[in-house]
Design an enzyme around this catalytic site. Structure first.
Site, mmCIF file in Angstrom:
data_model
loop_
_atom_site.group_PDB
_atom_site.id
_atom_site.type_symbol
_atom_site.label_atom_id
_atom_site.label_comp_id
_atom_site.label_asym_id
_atom_site.label_seq_id
_atom_site.Cartn_x
_atom_site.Cartn_y
_atom_site.Cartn_z
ATOM 1 N N GLU A 1 42.592 -1.361 6.013
ATOM 2 C CA GLU A 1 42.865 -2.749 6.400
ATOM 3 C C GLU A 1 41.821 -3.708 5.842
ATOM 4 O OE1 GLU A 1 45.607 -2.972 7.590
ATOM 5 O OE2 GLU A 1 46.047 -1.373 9.018
ATOM 6 N N HIS B 1 38.752 5.320 11.586
ATOM 7 C CA HIS B 1 40.122 5.818 11.430
ATOM 8 C C HIS B 1 40.280 7.103 12.219
ATOM 9 C CE1 HIS B 1 43.877 7.126 9.501
ATOM 10 N NE2 HIS B 1 44.041 5.841 9.241
HETATM 11 N N1 COA Z 1 33.688 -0.752 15.472
HETATM 12 C C1 COA Z 1 32.846 -0.380 16.452
HETATM 13 N N2 COA Z 1 32.874 0.805 17.060
HETATM 14 C C2 COA Z 1 33.812 1.672 16.652
HETATM 15 C C3 COA Z 1 34.726 1.361 15.621
HETATM 16 C C4 COA Z 1 34.623 0.097 15.034
HETATM 17 N N3 COA Z 1 35.474 -0.290 14.061
HETATM 18 N N4 COA Z 1 35.548 2.416 15.433
HETATM 19 C C5 COA Z 1 35.174 3.357 16.317
HETATM 20 N N5 COA Z 1 34.121 2.910 17.064
HETATM 21 C C6 COA Z 1 33.439 3.617 18.139
HETATM 22 C C7 COA Z 1 34.231 3.452 19.422
HETATM 23 O O1 COA Z 1 33.817 2.316 20.157
HETATM 24 C C8 COA Z 1 33.971 4.738 20.167
HETATM 25 O O2 COA Z 1 32.762 4.600 20.869
HETATM 26 P P1 COA Z 1 32.642 5.173 22.383
HETATM 27 O O3 COA Z 1 32.835 6.660 22.223
HETATM 28 O O4 COA Z 1 31.261 4.762 22.776
HETATM 29 O O5 COA Z 1 33.729 4.519 23.161
HETATM 30 C C9 COA Z 1 33.786 5.751 19.046
HETATM 31 O O6 COA Z 1 33.442 5.011 17.861
HETATM 32 C C10 COA Z 1 35.057 6.538 18.784
HETATM 33 O O7 COA Z 1 36.150 5.633 18.751
HETATM 34 P P2 COA Z 1 37.689 6.067 18.959
HETATM 35 O O8 COA Z 1 38.502 4.856 19.203
HETATM 36 O O9 COA Z 1 37.793 7.207 19.922
HETATM 37 O O10 COA Z 1 37.940 6.679 17.535
HETATM 38 P P3 COA Z 1 39.313 6.816 16.834
HETATM 39 O O11 COA Z 1 39.060 7.697 15.682
HETATM 40 O O12 COA Z 1 40.394 7.193 17.737
HETATM 41 O O13 COA Z 1 39.558 5.286 16.400
HETATM 42 C C11 COA Z 1 40.404 3.367 15.398
HETATM 43 C C12 COA Z 1 40.220 4.895 15.314
HETATM 44 C C13 COA Z 1 41.007 2.872 14.068
HETATM 45 C C14 COA Z 1 41.355 3.010 16.551
HETATM 46 C C15 COA Z 1 39.016 2.662 15.612
HETATM 47 O O14 COA Z 1 38.114 3.079 14.635
HETATM 48 C C16 COA Z 1 39.138 1.141 15.643
HETATM 49 O O15 COA Z 1 39.465 0.557 16.692
HETATM 50 N N6 COA Z 1 38.841 0.437 14.496
HETATM 51 C C17 COA Z 1 38.936 -1.006 14.441
HETATM 52 C C18 COA Z 1 40.387 -1.461 14.250
HETATM 53 C C19 COA Z 1 40.931 -1.157 12.866
HETATM 54 O O16 COA Z 1 40.292 -1.410 11.843
HETATM 55 N N7 COA Z 1 42.143 -0.596 12.831
HETATM 56 C C20 COA Z 1 42.841 -0.277 11.589
HETATM 57 C C21 COA Z 1 43.051 1.192 11.465
HETATM 58 S S1 COA Z 1 43.751 1.629 9.912
#
Ligand code: COA
Length: 365
Positions: free
Chosen positions: A306, A251
């Site tokens: 989710e 998140h």
């Molecule tokens: N599975 C695998 N790796 C994950 C992950 C997940 N669910 N969530 C984060 N990571 C990893 C990313 O690949 C990234 O790695 P990198 O630096 O090598 O590229 C790192 O952790 C940071 O990710 P980032 O997208 O910058 O973090 P964020 O805090 O902005 O992301 C989300 C938040 C929700 C977009 C992300 O966690 C995600 O895509 N989750 C899956 C989709 C989901 O469940 N969405 C519902 C949200 S309520």
């Protein structure tokens, strides 16, 4: 190019873009409060009708009743004209727009308009879900609360009380979450002195994007692909090795366990029908958290809302392609409360952009 050295944050990340008294989202400590009340207590002791009134008026009503409202004929005609392949989010956005056209709302938005649109939306979504299956819509029962009324309009049968209670809890958990993209979109629209239906239609458009409201049906897809808890670890290791993300984890704001996931897990556990599916989800969660900690040791990646939203919605028998639009139904209380809050101390939301294009020049001859 102009010489503009003012602070710029892409995506407005970290920018304070307004003030709100509605939700406190405390990501570091995993806390979510609506007007000061913890989400776990609201789910345990409240109903969606009470929570919506709390958000709209600031008062906790001892009792509140919000039933689904009938879909006006003008809106039904529009829904009948949509192809059955229309996505439910598009159908809901179109229905809200048609409802606004028929109502001719003005400015400022009122609490009664907020109640009316929140009561109308579940009926519109249920009507579309039936029409696309070749069935006639059903008029809502005014005696049933919103969640029960929505389920009975979908199936045509009296709702299972446990399912109605679980869906009501889901609506509470999804009702409000600060300045997320769809809520901000609604506030921008209201700030121009446009009407509430326009704000909600715009918010649904923003929520439709996969970066905002699309994850719970993908959680279901991933669990189906894994097949069994025994297969889950290999499946998730392979997915992570391919650079894919595990849906329902991570998140932007929460670094501690998402309090909404904790509340929904308890609700899912109360659903007898989802026992087998839930058992697998619990095992998958444990394995996923272990693998994510190995995969990203420097980053806290926890279960998000989710993951257990999928368990609850699956448990009450909703088809996965209705999950995003059901999330939109929940968020109606929050969007409309933000619209009221914005209008009460309105200032047109109109930021600046840093100009990075050409300097002055002449058209080619
Ligand atoms: N599975 C695998 N790796 C994950 C992950 C997940 N669910 N969530 C984060 N990571 C990893 C990313 O690949 C990234 O790695 P990198 O630096 O090598 O590229 C790192 O952790 C940071 O990710 P980032 O997208 O910058 O973090 P964020 O805090 O902005 O992301 C989300 C938040 C929700 C977009 C992300 O966690 C995600 O895509 N989750 C899956 C989709 C989901 O469940 N969405 C519902 C949200 S309520």
């Amino acid at each position: 190019m102009t010489d503009d050295s003012r602070a710029y944050s892409p995506g407005l990340e970290g920018v304070l873009a307004g003030e709100t008294a509605l939700a406190m989202v405390d990501g570091a400590n995993g806390r979510l409060l609506y007007r000061g009340y913890p989400i776990a207590e609201l789910v345990e002791r409240g109903t969606y009708a009470q929570v919506a009134e709390l958000l709209w008026t600031g008062e906790w009503p001892v009792e509140a009743h919000l039933a689904c409202a009938p879909v006006p004929d003008e809106v039904l005609a529009v829904l009948r004209a949509l192809p059955p392949t229309t996505s439910p989010m598009d159908a809901l956005r179109t229905a809200v727009s048609a409802w606004g056209a028929a109502r001719r709302l003005g400015w400022p938005p009122t609490v009664n308009e907020a109640r009316a649109i929140t009561a109308f939306a579940p009926s519109a979504l249920a009507a579309f879900a039936r029409l696309r299956d070749g069935l006639e819509p059903i008029r809502p029962d005014p005696g049933l609360p919103l969640a029960a009324g929505f389920l009975s309009q979908l199936t045509g049968a009296p709702p299972d009380p446990a399912h109605a209670r679980a869906l009501d809890a889901y609506l509470i958990v999804g009702a409000e979450h600060g300045f997320n993209a769809s809520t901000f979109a609604a506030r921008v629209i209201v700030s121009t002195r446009s009407d509430l239906a326009s704000a909600v239609a715009g918010a649904i458009g923003a929520l439709k994007g996969p970066l905002h409201g699309g994850a719970p049906s993908e959680v279901v897809n991933q669990l189906h692909e894994m097949g069994t808890a025994e297969e889950a670890e290999r499946w998730m290791r392979d997915a992570l090795a391919r650079g894919e993300r595990l849906m329902g984890f991570g998140h932007r704001v929460y670094r501690a366990y998402d309090p909404r996931a904790a509340a929904l897990r308890r609700v899912a556990e109360s659903l007898a029908g989802s026992a087998e599916w839930l058992g697998m989800a619990v095992q998958v969660e444990e394995i996923a958290l272990r693998l994510l900690a190995e995969h990203k040791p420097d980053r806290v990646i926890q279960t998000n809302v989710e993951f257990y939203a999928a368990a609850v919605l699956q448990g009450v028998g909703l088809p996965p392609d209705l999950f995003p639009a059901t999330f939109a139904l929940a968020r109606h209380a929050g969007w409309t409360a933000h619209a009221l809050e914005q209008a009460a101390a309105n200032r047109l939301i109109r930021p600046d952009a840093r100009y990075v294009g050409h300097g002055p020049r002449r058209l080619p001859v």
